[in-house]
Design a protein around this motif. Sequence first.
Motif, PDB file in Angstrom:
ATOM      1  N   PRO A  75       0.773  -1.142   0.248  1.00 52.40           N
ATOM      2  CA  PRO A  75      -0.039   0.001  -0.019  1.00 52.40           C
ATOM      3  C   PRO A  75       0.736   1.283   0.044  1.00 52.40           C
ATOM      4  O   PRO A  75       0.421   2.422  -0.020  1.00 52.40           O
ATOM      5  CB  PRO A  75      -0.876  -0.086   1.427  1.00 52.40           C
ATOM      6  N   LEU A  76       1.996   1.371   0.150  1.00 52.08           N
ATOM      7  CA  LEU A  76       3.166   2.432   0.058  1.00 52.08           C
ATOM      8  C   LEU A  76       3.184   3.204  -1.168  1.00 52.08           C
ATOM      9  O   LEU A  76       3.024   4.395  -1.172  1.00 52.08           O
ATOM     10  CB  LEU A  76       4.242   2.062   0.707  1.00 52.08           C
ATOM     11  N   TYR A  77       3.763   2.191  -2.080  1.00 54.48           N
ATOM     12  CA  TYR A  77       3.648   2.892  -3.513  1.00 54.48           C
ATOM     13  C   TYR A  77       4.917   4.068  -3.828  1.00 54.48           C
ATOM     14  O   TYR A  77       5.432   3.807  -4.829  1.00 54.48           O
ATOM     15  CB  TYR A  77       2.485   3.865  -4.131  1.00 54.48           C
ATOM     16  N   ILE A  82      11.588   7.332   2.029  1.00 60.65           N
ATOM     17  CA  ILE A  82      10.948   8.863   1.703  1.00 60.65           C
ATOM     18  C   ILE A  82       9.633   9.030   2.603  1.00 60.65           C
ATOM     19  O   ILE A  82       9.630  10.205   3.177  1.00 60.65           O
ATOM     20  CB  ILE A  82      10.333   8.814   0.259  1.00 60.65           C
ATOM     21  N   LEU A  83       8.811   8.281   2.612  1.00 61.04           N
ATOM     22  CA  LEU A  83       7.653   8.491   3.634  1.00 61.04           C
ATOM     23  C   LEU A  83       8.032   8.728   5.086  1.00 61.04           C
ATOM     24  O   LEU A  83       7.324   9.600   5.741  1.00 61.04           O
ATOM     25  CB  LEU A  83       6.621   7.048   3.629  1.00 61.04           C
ATOM     26  N   ASP A  84       9.155   8.325   5.793  1.00 59.32           N
ATOM     27  CA  ASP A  84       9.533   8.465   6.861  1.00 59.32           C
ATOM     28  C   ASP A  84      10.445   9.780   7.122  1.00 59.32           C
ATOM     29  O   ASP A  84      10.768  10.012   8.556  1.00 59.32           O
ATOM     30  CB  ASP A  84      10.291   6.909   7.681  1.00 59.32           C
ATOM     31  N   VAL A  99       3.551   3.681  -9.297  1.00 58.26           N
ATOM     32  CA  VAL A  99       2.009   3.182 -10.092  1.00 58.26           C
ATOM     33  C   VAL A  99       0.903   3.843  -9.157  1.00 58.26           C
ATOM     34  O   VAL A  99      -0.185   3.930  -9.727  1.00 58.26           O
ATOM     35  CB  VAL A  99       1.880   1.880 -10.008  1.00 58.26           C
ATOM     36  N   SER A 100       1.260   4.497  -8.137  1.00 54.98           N
ATOM     37  CA  SER A 100      -0.130   5.122  -7.251  1.00 54.98           C
ATOM     38  C   SER A 100       0.604   6.134  -6.360  1.00 54.98           C
ATOM     39  O   SER A 100       1.799   6.137  -6.171  1.00 54.98           O
ATOM     40  CB  SER A 100      -0.879   3.981  -6.779  1.00 54.98           C
ATOM     41  N   PHE A 101      -0.241   6.879  -5.460  1.00 53.95           N
ATOM     42  CA  PHE A 101       0.131   7.753  -4.619  1.00 53.95           C
ATOM     43  C   PHE A 101      -0.213   7.251  -3.096  1.00 53.95           C
ATOM     44  O   PHE A 101      -1.167   6.801  -3.005  1.00 53.95           O
ATOM     45  CB  PHE A 101      -0.666   8.844  -4.852  1.00 53.95           C
ATOM     46  N   SER A 105      -1.791   9.722   5.468  1.00 52.59           N
ATOM     47  CA  SER A 105      -1.425   9.158   6.627  1.00 52.59           C
ATOM     48  C   SER A 105      -0.060   8.448   6.500  1.00 52.59           C
ATOM     49  O   SER A 105       0.344   8.203   7.957  1.00 52.59           O
ATOM     50  CB  SER A 105      -2.560   8.467   7.173  1.00 52.59           C
ATOM     51  N   GLN A 106       0.545   8.254   5.560  1.00 56.16           N
ATOM     52  CA  GLN A 106       1.457   7.412   5.449  1.00 56.16           C
ATOM     53  C   GLN A 106       2.650   8.338   5.482  1.00 56.16           C
ATOM     54  O   GLN A 106       4.064   7.737   5.714  1.00 56.16           O
ATOM     55  CB  GLN A 106       1.476   6.530   4.200  1.00 56.16           C
TER      56      GLN A 106
END
Length: 123
Positions: A75-77, A82-84, A99-101, A105-106
């Motif tokens: 579910p991260l994509y 980067i997200l952290d 492929v997605s965004f 909340s992540q």
Amino acid sequence: LPKEPLDLPGLKVLELSCNYIKSVPEDFLHGSCKLEILDLENNEIESLPKQGITSMLPKLIRLKLKKNKLTEKEPLYIPKFILDLQNLRKLDLSDNNIVSFPSPSQWRSQFIQEIKLSRNKIT
């Protein structure tokens, strides 16, 4: 890139664009606690360090990863590294294999001002 830590505590900008880098070793960014801008554009990067290193990069506000080969599964994509990033403000992931965004909340950073995701595979 070398596998041993960069260990440059005063370094604020690191530009490694337009090379043939395929991955960033886990320990490479250790000891670079003042790093604000990391430019890895125009390489062949498929993987980034694990998210544990992000706590050692508290000042990283700009990450440039345009024209690489980054991708991540649901579910991260987007790579967890980067997200952290807690203070990320500007991110360029254009021209990758995204492929997605990820959902808002992540994202750990509450300071994001700009995200570029053009020319990916987002449906």
